[in-house]
Scaffold this motif. Structure first.
Motif, PDB file in Angstrom:
ATOM      1  N   GLU A 527     -38.769 -49.338  17.230  1.00  0.00           N
ATOM      2  CA  GLU A 527     -39.925 -49.669  17.931  1.00  0.00           C
ATOM      3  C   GLU A 527     -39.800 -48.642  19.289  1.00  0.00           C
ATOM      4  OE1 GLU A 527     -40.652 -53.413  18.291  1.00  0.00           O
ATOM      5  OE2 GLU A 527     -41.143 -53.736  16.188  1.00  0.00           O
ATOM      6  N   PHE A 528     -38.580 -48.676  19.638  1.00  0.00           N
ATOM      7  CA  PHE A 528     -38.458 -47.942  20.997  1.00  0.00           C
ATOM      8  C   PHE A 528     -38.334 -46.374  20.862  1.00  0.00           C
ATOM      9  CE2 PHE A 528     -36.806 -52.360  21.429  1.00  0.00           C
ATOM     10  CZ  PHE A 528     -37.830 -52.910  22.273  1.00  0.00           C
ATOM     11  N   PHE A 529     -38.085 -46.025  19.880  1.00  0.00           N
ATOM     12  CA  PHE A 529     -37.522 -44.547  19.984  1.00  0.00           C
ATOM     13  C   PHE A 529     -38.494 -43.455  20.464  1.00  0.00           C
ATOM     14  CE2 PHE A 529     -34.838 -44.690  15.931  1.00  0.00           C
ATOM     15  CZ  PHE A 529     -33.854 -45.545  16.469  1.00  0.00           C
ATOM     16  N   ASP A 530     -39.638 -43.625  20.273  1.00  0.00           N
ATOM     17  CA  ASP A 530     -40.642 -42.601  20.861  1.00  0.00           C
ATOM     18  C   ASP A 530     -40.738 -42.665  22.306  1.00  0.00           C
ATOM     19  OD1 ASP A 530     -41.731 -41.764  18.452  1.00  0.00           O
ATOM     20  OD2 ASP A 530     -43.159 -43.059  18.196  1.00  0.00           O
ATOM     21  N   ASP A 531     -40.764 -44.072  22.941  1.00  0.00           N
ATOM     22  CA  ASP A 531     -40.797 -44.011  24.518  1.00  0.00           C
ATOM     23  C   ASP A 531     -39.483 -43.702  25.103  1.00  0.00           C
ATOM     24  OD1 ASP A 531     -43.472 -45.296  24.279  1.00  0.00           O
ATOM     25  OD2 ASP A 531     -42.535 -47.234  24.073  1.00  0.00           O
ATOM     26  N   LEU A 532     -38.340 -43.833  24.318  1.00  0.00           N
ATOM     27  CA  LEU A 532     -37.237 -43.680  25.076  1.00  0.00           C
ATOM     28  C   LEU A 532     -37.015 -42.113  24.838  1.00  0.00           C
ATOM     29  CD1 LEU A 532     -34.588 -44.914  25.955  1.00  0.00           C
ATOM     30  CD2 LEU A 532     -33.666 -45.104  23.830  1.00  0.00           C
ATOM     31  N   LEU A 533     -37.255 -41.663  23.952  1.00  0.00           N
ATOM     32  CA  LEU A 533     -37.247 -40.019  23.875  1.00  0.00           C
ATOM     33  C   LEU A 533     -38.147 -39.258  24.836  1.00  0.00           C
ATOM     34  CD1 LEU A 533     -37.248 -39.025  19.919  1.00  0.00           C
ATOM     35  CD2 LEU A 533     -35.383 -38.958  21.697  1.00  0.00           C
ATOM     36  N   ILE A 534     -39.067 -39.851  24.921  1.00  0.00           N
ATOM     37  CA  ILE A 534     -40.077 -39.406  26.189  1.00  0.00           C
ATOM     38  C   ILE A 534     -39.504 -39.444  27.422  1.00  0.00           C
ATOM     39  CG2 ILE A 534     -42.274 -39.771  27.431  1.00  0.00           C
ATOM     40  CD1 ILE A 534     -43.415 -40.488  24.555  1.00  0.00           C
ATOM     41  N   VAL A 535     -38.972 -40.649  27.734  1.00  0.00           N
ATOM     42  CA  VAL A 535     -38.067 -40.918  29.048  1.00  0.00           C
ATOM     43  C   VAL A 535     -36.955 -39.766  29.309  1.00  0.00           C
ATOM     44  CG1 VAL A 535     -36.712 -42.669  30.449  1.00  0.00           C
ATOM     45  CG2 VAL A 535     -38.702 -43.292  29.359  1.00  0.00           C
ATOM     46  N   LEU A 536     -36.179 -39.785  28.215  1.00  0.00           N
ATOM     47  CA  LEU A 536     -34.930 -38.742  28.296  1.00  0.00           C
ATOM     48  C   LEU A 536     -35.470 -37.427  28.415  1.00  0.00           C
ATOM     49  CD1 LEU A 536     -32.991 -40.124  25.234  1.00  0.00           C
ATOM     50  CD2 LEU A 536     -32.439 -40.427  27.723  1.00  0.00           C
ATOM     51  N   SER A 538     -38.133 -36.551  29.985  1.00  0.00           N
ATOM     52  CA  SER A 538     -38.758 -36.140  31.278  1.00  0.00           C
ATOM     53  C   SER A 538     -37.580 -36.290  32.561  1.00  0.00           C
ATOM     54  CB  SER A 538     -39.727 -37.510  31.403  1.00  0.00           C
ATOM     55  OG  SER A 538     -38.912 -38.684  31.575  1.00  0.00           O
ATOM     56  N   LEU A 539     -36.350 -37.240  32.179  1.00  0.00           N
ATOM     57  CA  LEU A 539     -35.453 -36.928  32.960  1.00  0.00           C
ATOM     58  C   LEU A 539     -34.701 -35.658  33.031  1.00  0.00           C
ATOM     59  CD1 LEU A 539     -33.604 -40.376  32.061  1.00  0.00           C
ATOM     60  CD2 LEU A 539     -34.851 -39.950  34.316  1.00  0.00           C
ATOM     61  N   ILE A 540     -34.534 -34.880  31.774  1.00  0.00           N
ATOM     62  CA  ILE A 540     -34.117 -33.689  31.785  1.00  0.00           C
ATOM     63  C   ILE A 540     -34.997 -32.801  32.537  1.00  0.00           C
ATOM     64  CG2 ILE A 540     -33.229 -31.649  30.207  1.00  0.00           C
ATOM     65  CD1 ILE A 540     -32.502 -33.970  28.390  1.00  0.00           C
ATOM     66  N   ALA A 541     -36.272 -32.841  32.250  1.00  0.00           N
ATOM     67  CA  ALA A 541     -37.047 -31.777  32.954  1.00  0.00           C
ATOM     68  C   ALA A 541     -37.277 -31.968  34.131  1.00  0.00           C
ATOM     69  CB  ALA A 541     -38.450 -31.934  32.048  1.00  0.00           C
ATOM     70  N   PRO A 572     -36.841 -31.952  17.836  1.00  0.00           N
ATOM     71  CA  PRO A 572     -35.902 -31.937  19.266  1.00  0.00           C
ATOM     72  C   PRO A 572     -35.534 -30.552  19.713  1.00  0.00           C
ATOM     73  CG  PRO A 572     -34.570 -32.380  17.176  1.00  0.00           C
ATOM     74  CD  PRO A 572     -35.921 -32.033  16.601  1.00  0.00           C
ATOM     75  N   MET A 573     -36.448 -29.644  19.391  1.00  0.00           N
ATOM     76  CA  MET A 573     -35.963 -28.255  19.814  1.00  0.00           C
ATOM     77  C   MET A 573     -35.804 -28.083  21.437  1.00  0.00           C
ATOM     78  SD  MET A 573     -35.642 -25.222  19.124  1.00  0.00           S
ATOM     79  CE  MET A 573     -35.298 -23.683  20.128  1.00  0.00           C
ATOM     80  N   LYS A 574     -36.584 -28.876  22.290  1.00  0.00           N
ATOM     81  CA  LYS A 574     -36.336 -28.980  23.617  1.00  0.00           C
ATOM     82  C   LYS A 574     -34.895 -29.366  24.031  1.00  0.00           C
ATOM     83  CE  LYS A 574     -39.165 -33.080  23.366  1.00  0.00           C
ATOM     84  NZ  LYS A 574     -40.488 -33.419  23.715  1.00  0.00           N
ATOM     85  N   PHE A 575     -34.206 -30.204  23.266  1.00  0.00           N
ATOM     86  CA  PHE A 575     -32.861 -30.561  23.431  1.00  0.00           C
ATOM     87  C   PHE A 575     -32.112 -29.755  23.092  1.00  0.00           C
ATOM     88  CE2 PHE A 575     -35.327 -34.819  23.073  1.00  0.00           C
ATOM     89  CZ  PHE A 575     -35.080 -35.429  24.186  1.00  0.00           C
ATOM     90  N   TYR A 576     -32.262 -29.122  21.907  1.00  0.00           N
ATOM     91  CA  TYR A 576     -31.160 -27.652  21.479  1.00  0.00           C
ATOM     92  C   TYR A 576     -31.273 -26.650  22.742  1.00  0.00           C
ATOM     93  CZ  TYR A 576     -30.609 -29.251  16.727  1.00  0.00           C
ATOM     94  OH  TYR A 576     -30.490 -29.931  15.569  1.00  0.00           O
TER      95      TYR A 576
END
Length: 796
Positions: A527-536, A538-541, A572-576
């Protein structure tokens, strides 16, 4: 007076505990002492009264003076008296009556003495003392010891003997005399000791204390059940008052008690007895065990309170008035106290007051003193590593979470990094209600009556009894209970992490949070995956993170996607792209240690997601990693080349980069940070030829292996010790933290030193002959004429 107190019977004495008998004896002795003391006080007062009476002298009676004063008064009265014929009869009668009982008229008004002082003055002082009522000498009641009675014709004759009483009064008088002599002696000045004598005296005192501590400790360890009372005597030495040895003795006692409790503490928690259990009769062995456990728990509690008080006094910079230890020495005492608490935290997680120790230790993890903070952090890490079930870990995690929240996230990052050592590999995932419902282990009585016959019920009862005994004999916790504890622990950890991500993104705790998420991301609920990926993302960006923190963000994201996140449709292209961009920020300096995080990211991003990775992306990473292998230390080069080997074996057509001919249009753009559009297929791995000449033999082997196309067998294949290890293992194996070369450099055998003459082996034979000839010739020294030489050179 007859002693009517009934003597207890022999059976009653047997039932009475030794402690009760000791208390009765102490009370009796105290009463005897108080009666004797009271008697001595009365005797002392009487002696003082006699001494005062003898020292005083009776005063002489001033009769002559009083007669003269009386005459003067009579003369004045005659002068002032009225004639009787001028007074009425009634007045005259009244005056006569007053004269008969007029003590106020005959009294000497010039004196301030009372009316009846004449009688008292005539009495002597000794007669006055004789009239004082005397008190008879009251002796304390003698205690009788009742003996067996004698039976005679006349009847039973009771027998009793007086109990011998020590002459306490005489002893106390002797003690007072000794004290007076000691006071007189103390008035004399003490001899001044030299520094050598003082040091010798201190060494002697310290040796005596050490021997005493060792004797008590060995007695307790040899027979803990019988000598449990000696723990109190040893603990009393924590209050050592001799300023010369107080600090060292207290430290020794702290450590000794810690080791004793570690040895004699049982492997179970001691619970207090109920009133019913106390009232029931038990065997002697059981009673002895109960007394031992009760004494052990009470002494352990007092010991922990002493340690806590020592730490509090040091933290508050507070000294007691009666203390003999300086504030500076208190720091050393506090450090020893913290070490003892840390040892007990790790060694006795099952014993009483463990939660109290956790509450003491966890706030000290954030202590300003680096030494104390490191001690507490290491103790918590050890506890996490050895805690297989999870009870102690859950308690520590709860207190740490409360500490972080209570301090408003202003704590050391090491406090949160301790979570990385939790032994949690699986948790309870969300299940259906049928799975969550507890399964019935044994049948109820109604079910047995309904479904089973009488004989079957009998067999079923015996079978269930046997199963219960087997479970008790195993003494192992069920897997469900363990999973439940781990789930609760991890929920608290994630709540702490998410609070920091939400409220304190610029906190220094963020790297520890990201590192923790990277480790436990596969256990997070879907349940937390979408929100957590968005937060991660935004932190990188945001660009506020360092390269290390951004690497942890990437690792966390791919851990989430590689586990339960496979079912999610997320690109996950942005993380690559971010990882591809970050690779060139690593080098052989301080960032070399972070290559391990990069290798973990590459393993999760490519090896475990090979079907979602395009060929262009794999080629771009292969080329950039080969460039990076030239700029890092040997262990990092080995890890990177091992990753390249996985690339070449996993993805097809990777051997394009081993050919110098370009494929397709365009040229390779190494500065472009987009792996899909850098045209990596138009370049070659020329870096491998440089790495073939590397000074490290393992790097050479990997480079030659990759140039050959990374074959699995044949002459170009790697040995088994290299091919069967992962990139991360090779990176740690060839690490040079210990300043040692791996593999070790072969030792060179020293050559035999040949004896040779000076210049024989360095000079040519002909030149050597000319030199010898020149040396043998006799040279005639002539005076030097510089003026002549200048003239000759000018003419020429």
């Amino acid at each position: 007076r007859k002693n009517t107190k009934r003597v207890p019977s022999f059976r009653k004495l047997l039932r009475t505990s030794q402690i009760k008998l000791d208390n009765k004896l102490k009370n009796k002795q105290f009463k005897q002492k108080s009666a004797a003391k009271k008697y001595r006080k009365e005797q002392k007062k009487l002696r003082e009264a006699v001494r005062d009476a003898i020292s005083r002298k009776p005063f002489p009676l001033e009769e002559c003076k009083k007669k003269q004063v009386a005459r003067k008064w009579e003369e004045k009265e005659e002068e002032d008296a009225l004639p009787l014929d001028m007074m009425d009869e009634d007045d005259l009668k009244l005056m006569e009556d007053l004269a008969q009982r007029a003590s106020f008229l005959t009294r000497d008004l010039s004196s301030n003495e009372p009316v009846h002082v004449k009688k008292r003055k005539h009495e002597s002082v000794i007669e006055k003392y004789e009239k004082v009522p005397r008190r008879l000498q009251t002796e304390p009641e003698k205690e009788l010891i009742h003996l067996l009675p004698i039976k005679d014709k006349s009847g039973i004759i009771p027998q009793a003997v007086e109990k011998p009483v020590l002459n306490v009064a005489r002893d106390e008088e002797e003690d007072t005399e000794d004290m007076e002599e000691a006071e007189d002696f103390n008035e004399e000045p003490l001899p001044v000791l030299t520094p050598e004598e003082m040091a010798a005296q201190r060494r002697q005192k310290l040796q005596e204390r050490k021997v005493h501590i060792a004797a008590l400790a060995s007695a307790i360890l040899s027979e803990p059940d019988s000598n449990i009372k000696k723990l109190k005597e040893l603990r009393a030495m924590l209050m050592e008052q001799d300023p010369n040895v107080a600090v060292i003795v207290r430290k020794l006692v702290m450590v000794s008690l810690m080791e004793i409790f570690k040895d004699i503490a049982p492997s179970y928690k001691i619970r207090p007895l109920t009133e019913v259990e106390k009232a029931t009769k038990v065997k002697k062995e059981t009673q002895k065990l109960r007394e031992f456990e009760e004494g052990l728990v009470s002494q352990y509690k007092f010991y922990l309170e002493n340690l806590e008080q020592t730490i509090k006094d040091w933290k508050q910079r507070k000294l007691k008035k009666s203390n003999v230890i300086s504030l500076k020495a208190y720091k050393g005492l506090a450090e020893v106290a913290v070490k003892c608490l840390c040892e007990l935290l790790v060694a006795l997680p099952h014993f009483n007051f463990h939660n109290n120790i956790i509450v003491l230790i966890v706030p000290l993890m954030n202590d300003p003193s680096k030494m104390i903070s490191e001690l507490c952090v290491e103790a918590v890490k050890k506890l996490f590593k050895q805690d297989k079930l999870g009870y102690a870990s859950l308690g520590v995690v709860k207190v740490i979470s409360g500490l972080v929240r209570g301090r408003n996230y202003d704590v050391r990052p090491e406090v949160l990094k301790a979570f990385l050592h939790l032994r949690i590999k699986e948790v309870e995932l969300q299940k259906d209600s049928e799975d969550i419902a507890p399964k019935k282990k044994f049948m109820t009585y109604k079910e047995k009556r309904k479904n089973l016959s009488r004989m079957q019920r009998k067999w079923k009862k015996a079978e269930e009894k046997l199963e219960r005994e087997l479970l008790e004999a195993e003494a192992s916790e069920s897997k469900e209970k363990k999973l439940k504890l781990h789930t609760e622990t991890l929920n608290i950890v994630f709540v702490t992490y998410f609070r920091i991500l939400k409220k304190a993104q610029k906190s220094p705790l963020l790297p520890a949070v990201l590192e923790g998420l990277a480790k436990f991301a596969h256990l997070i609920n879907v349940e937390f995956f979408d929100d957590l990926l968005i937060v991660l993302h935004s932190l990188i960006a945001s660009g506020d993170l360092s390269y290390r923190e951004s690497l942890h963000c990437v690792l966390s994201a791919f851990h989430i996607l590689s586990g339960q996140g496979d079912v999610l449709n997320i690109d996950p292209m942005k993380f690559y792209t971010h990882l591809y961009k970050t690779l060139f920020s690593l080098h052989a300096g301080g960032t070399n240690e972070d290559i391990g995080i990069v290798l973990q990211c590459l393993d999760v991003m490519f090896a475990k997601r090979r079907k979602q990775v395009s060929q262009q992306r794999a080629l771009a990473f292969l080329k950039r990693l080969s460039i990076l292998a030239l700029h890092v230390l040997p262990n990092s080069s080995v890890g990177i080349l091992a990753t390249n080997r996985v690339f070449m074996q996993t993805f097809p057509r990777m051997d394009l980069l081993l050919d110098n001919e370009s494929q397709g249009s365009g040229i390779y753009l190494p500065e472009l940070d987009e792996p899909e559009h850098c045209n990596a297929q138009n370049t070659a791995l020329w870096e491998l030829h440089l790495l073939q000449r590397h000074y490290h033999p393992t790097v050479k082997k990997f480079a030659s292996h990759l140039i050959a196309g990374a074959p699995t067998e044949g002459s170009g294949a790697l040995p088994l010790d290299l091919s069967q290890r992962s990139a991360t293992e090779l990176f740690e194996t060839y690490c040079m933290k210990g300043m040692t070369f791996n593999p070790p450099v072969a030792s060179v055998t020293p050559r035999r030193k040949d004896t040779f003459l000076q210049m024989d082996s360095f000079v040519d034979e002909e030149l050597n002959k000319q030199l010898q000839q020149h040396i043998n010739e006799t040279v005639a020294h002539k005076p030097l004429d510089f003026a002549k030489h200048l003239k000759e050179s000018s003419l020429t």
